[in-house]
Design an enzyme around this catalytic site. Structure first.
Site, mmCIF file in Angstrom:
data_model
loop_
_atom_site.group_PDB
_atom_site.id
_atom_site.type_symbol
_atom_site.label_atom_id
_atom_site.label_comp_id
_atom_site.label_asym_id
_atom_site.label_seq_id
_atom_site.Cartn_x
_atom_site.Cartn_y
_atom_site.Cartn_z
ATOM 1 N N SER A 132 0.795 -1.229 0.000
ATOM 2 C CA SER A 132 0.000 0.000 0.000
ATOM 3 C C SER A 132 0.826 1.278 0.000
ATOM 4 O O SER A 132 0.357 2.309 -0.479
ATOM 5 C CB SER A 132 -0.959 -0.001 1.187
ATOM 6 O OG SER A 132 -0.261 -0.204 2.387
ATOM 7 N N HIS A 146 -5.505 -3.238 -2.720
ATOM 8 C CA HIS A 146 -5.192 -2.255 -3.768
ATOM 9 C C HIS A 146 -5.103 -2.871 -5.159
ATOM 10 O O HIS A 146 -4.788 -2.174 -6.127
ATOM 11 C CB HIS A 146 -3.879 -1.535 -3.440
ATOM 12 C CG HIS A 146 -3.929 -0.809 -2.135
ATOM 13 N ND1 HIS A 146 -4.338 0.498 -2.026
ATOM 14 C CD2 HIS A 146 -3.650 -1.219 -0.873
ATOM 15 C CE1 HIS A 146 -4.299 0.866 -0.754
ATOM 16 N NE2 HIS A 146 -3.886 -0.148 -0.031
ATOM 17 N N LYS A 169 -11.760 1.053 -1.651
ATOM 18 C CA LYS A 169 -10.754 1.615 -2.563
ATOM 19 C C LYS A 169 -11.356 1.600 -3.978
ATOM 20 O O LYS A 169 -12.212 2.416 -4.267
ATOM 21 C CB LYS A 169 -9.448 0.863 -2.396
ATOM 22 C CG LYS A 169 -9.018 0.877 -0.904
ATOM 23 C CD LYS A 169 -7.688 0.328 -0.646
ATOM 24 C CE LYS A 169 -7.441 0.038 0.829
ATOM 25 N NZ LYS A 169 -7.623 1.145 1.762
HETATM 26 C C1 LIG Z 1 -3.486 -3.389 2.242
HETATM 27 C C2 LIG Z 1 -4.621 -2.913 3.089
HETATM 28 N N1 LIG Z 1 -5.365 -3.812 3.760
HETATM 29 C C3 LIG Z 1 -6.396 -3.432 4.535
HETATM 30 C C4 LIG Z 1 -6.738 -2.118 4.678
HETATM 31 C C5 LIG Z 1 -7.868 -1.775 5.570
HETATM 32 O O1 LIG Z 1 -9.043 -1.676 4.846
HETATM 33 P P1 LIG Z 1 -10.252 -0.802 5.384
HETATM 34 O O2 LIG Z 1 -9.917 0.620 5.078
HETATM 35 O O3 LIG Z 1 -11.443 -1.300 4.674
HETATM 36 O O4 LIG Z 1 -10.311 -1.043 6.875
HETATM 37 C C6 LIG Z 1 -6.004 -1.138 3.977
HETATM 38 C C7 LIG Z 1 -6.293 0.301 4.045
HETATM 39 O O5 LIG Z 1 -7.220 0.859 4.447
HETATM 40 C C8 LIG Z 1 -4.925 -1.546 3.174
HETATM 41 O O6 LIG Z 1 -4.190 -0.642 2.512
#
Ligand SMILES: Cc1ncc(COP(=O)(O)O)c(C=O)c1O
Length: 392
Positions: A176, A204, A236
Site C-alpha cells: 500500500s 489495492h 478503494k
Molecule cells: C493493504 C490494506 N489492507 C487493509 C486495509 C484496511 O481496509 P479498510 O480501510 O477497509 O479497513 C487497507 C487500508 O485501508 C490496506 O491498505
C-alpha cells in the site's frame, strides 16, 4: 503519576511525525475542497473513480428506500439481508471461488481471517512491509509470529523450515505504501511445498489489476489452491466501504463460526451493499477505466523520470516519490498544497524510518491534463525546495 500525553505529543511534533486530519468539504474526486481551499488531489484510493459515480449513488439511494439505512443487528442474529447475500455471491463469482464473506472493514476482515485460522502452537509468517491490519492480526492471533524480508521468497523459505503447527503465510497483494506487487507465484510455491496456506490481502489490486479487474490473483493466473485465502476491500477501487474474504466452503463456514470481528459486530447497512453491487458491475464492464489508468500511470512515470524524481518499482496507481527525511516530505507536501495540489506525505511509523515519501495515487477520474499539472507542480516545488537553506 499521570499520563504525560502532552510530552508524547510534543515529541511527535518535534520529530515531524505529528498527524493532522485535512477536512474534506466536497465529495471524493480529483477536484476537492480541503480546509476551505479548492485543490487538485492525488491521494485517495478511489482508483476507478467510482466513489462519487451517479449510478452508484443512485443504487445506494434506492437501496436505502427499499431496505432502510441500518444493518440493525449482527449477521448471525438478524442483520444478514438480501443485498449482503447477493453481494457475497457476486464477489465469489468475481474471484472464482465457491464463497465470499462480507466484513465491515478491511481491518476487521484481516483480523478475523488470521485469528480464526491460527492460534497458539501455529505459525504466521508475514512480509515485513505488510499493512498494519495484517501485522496486528498476526500479533493478536497468539501464533508464533515472524516477518520475512520484503517480497523475498528465499527469506520466507528459511522461516518455513522452522514453522510449527498450521502455518499461514500472509502478504499484501499490492503494497500500500510502495505500490509494488507481491511475487505471488514464488510465495505460493514455497507455501505449498511446506503445506502452508497463503493469504493475500489484495486491497489495492482489485479493480486496477487483472484482465477483468479481479486483482493480483487474476494478474498472475493463480488458482484457489495457490491462494486459499483471498481478501479484498471495498473502500478503494469499489468506491464504497467494507471488505470480503473469498475461499472454499469450509473456509467461509469456519470464519462464520470463529472470526470474532465478523460475529460480534453489526452488519454494514444493506444499502451500502446495493451500492457496491453497482460498482462491481461497473468495475467488470467498464474496461476503459483500467486502460485510462494505465495511460496515466505511464504518463506520470515518464514525466517524473524526466524531472529526476526517485520513483519506486510500481506499475500500479500507487506511485510514491521517495524523499527520505520526514521534514522534507512534509515541506514538499505543504509547497504543493500552496500551489493547489494535494499529495500526502507518508512518514514513519507508517513506513520505515528514513523512507518518508510523497504518496501519489492516480485514478481513472483524473485527466492527462491534470497529471501534467501535477508534474509541473512537482518540478517547481522540488526546484524551489533545493534553494531553501533547511531543506536543500
Ligand atoms: C493493504 C490494506 N489492507 C487493509 C486495509 C484496511 O481496509 P479498510 O480501510 O477497509 O479497513 C487497507 C487500508 O485501508 C490496506 O491498505
Amino acid at each position: 503519576m499521570s499520563f504525560d500525553l502532552a510530552a508524547r505529543l510534543a515529541a511527535r511534533r518535534a520529530d515531524n511525525l505529528y498527524r493532522q486530519r485535512p477536512l474534506l468539504e466536497s465529495p471524493q474526486g480529483p477536484q476537492v475542497v480541503v480546509d476551505g481551499k479548492p485543490l487538485l488531489a492525488f491521494c485517495n484510493n478511489d482508483y476507478l473513480g467510482l466513489a462519487n459515480h451517479p449510478q452508484v449513488i443512485e443504487a445506494w439511494r434506492a437501496g436505502a428506500e427499499r431496505w432502510g439505512v441500518g444493518g440493525g443487528a449482527s449477521h448471525l442474529v438478524i442483520g444478514h439481508s438480501g443485498p449482503h447475500h447477493a453481494l457475497e455471491e457476486a464477489l465469489a463469482d468475481l474471484t472464482g471461488r465457491p464463497r465470499a464473506l462480507l466484513f465491515t472493514t478491511g481491518y476487521m476482515a484481516n483480523l478475523g481471517a488470521v485469528t480464526a485460522l491460527v492460534g497458539q502452537g501455529d505459525t504466521v509468517l508475514e512480509d515485513r512491509l505488510n499493512h498494519a491490519s495484517l501485522l496486528d492480526a498476526g500479533l493478536l492471533s497468539g501464533a508464533r509470529f515472524n516477518r520475512y524480508l520484503h517480497n523475498d521468497a528465499q527469506s520466507l523459505a528459511k522461516r518455513l523450515e522452522k514453522a510449527t503447527g498450521n502455518t499461514l503465510v500472509v502478504t499484501d497483494g499490492v503494497f500500500s505504501m510502495d505500490g509494488d506487487i507481491a511475487d505471488l507465484p514464488a510465495l505460493a510455491r514455497e507455501a505449498k511445498a511446506k503445506g502452508a496456506w497463503l493469504m493475500v490481502d489484495d486491497a489495492h489490486g482489485f479493480g486496477p489489476l487483472g484482465a477483468t479487474g479481479a486483482g493480483i490473483v487474476e494478474h498472475f493466473g493463480l488458482s484457489p489452491e495457490d491462494v486459499p485465502v483471498l481478501v479484498g476491500t471495498l473502500g478503494k477501487a469499489f468506491g464504497t466501504a467494507g471488505a470480503f474474504v473469498a475461499g472454499s466452503e469450509e473456509l467461509i463456514e469456519s470464519l462464520i463460526q470463529f472470526a470474532r470481528p465478523y460475529i460480534y459486530t453489526t452488519s454494514q447497512p444493506p444499502a451500502l451493499a446495493c451500492a457496491t453491487l453497482k460498482s462491481l458491475e461497473l468495475l467488470r464492464s467498464e474496461h476503459w477505466r483500467r486502460e485510462h489508468l494505465q495511460t496515466l500511470i505511464r504518463q506520470f512515470r515518464h514525466g517524473a523520470e524526466q524531472i529526476g524524481l526517485q520513483l519506486m518499482d510500481s506499475f500500479t496507481p500507487i506511485q510514491p516519490i521517495l524523499i527520505g527525511d520526514a521534514g522534507r516530505a512534509v515541506r514538499l507536501s505543504q509547497m504543493l498544497r500552496e500551489r493547489g495540489l494535494m499529495v500526502t506525505a507518508i512518514r514513519p511509523p507508517t513506513v520505515p524510518a528514513g523512507s518518508a515519501r510523497l504518496r501519489v495515487t492516480l485514478t481513472a477520474a483524473h485527466s492527462e491534463a491534470q497529471v501534467q499539472l501535477l508534474l509541473e507542480g512537482l518540478a517547481d516545488c522540488f526546484a524551489r525546495l533545493s534553494s531553501e537553506p533547511n531543506h536543500a
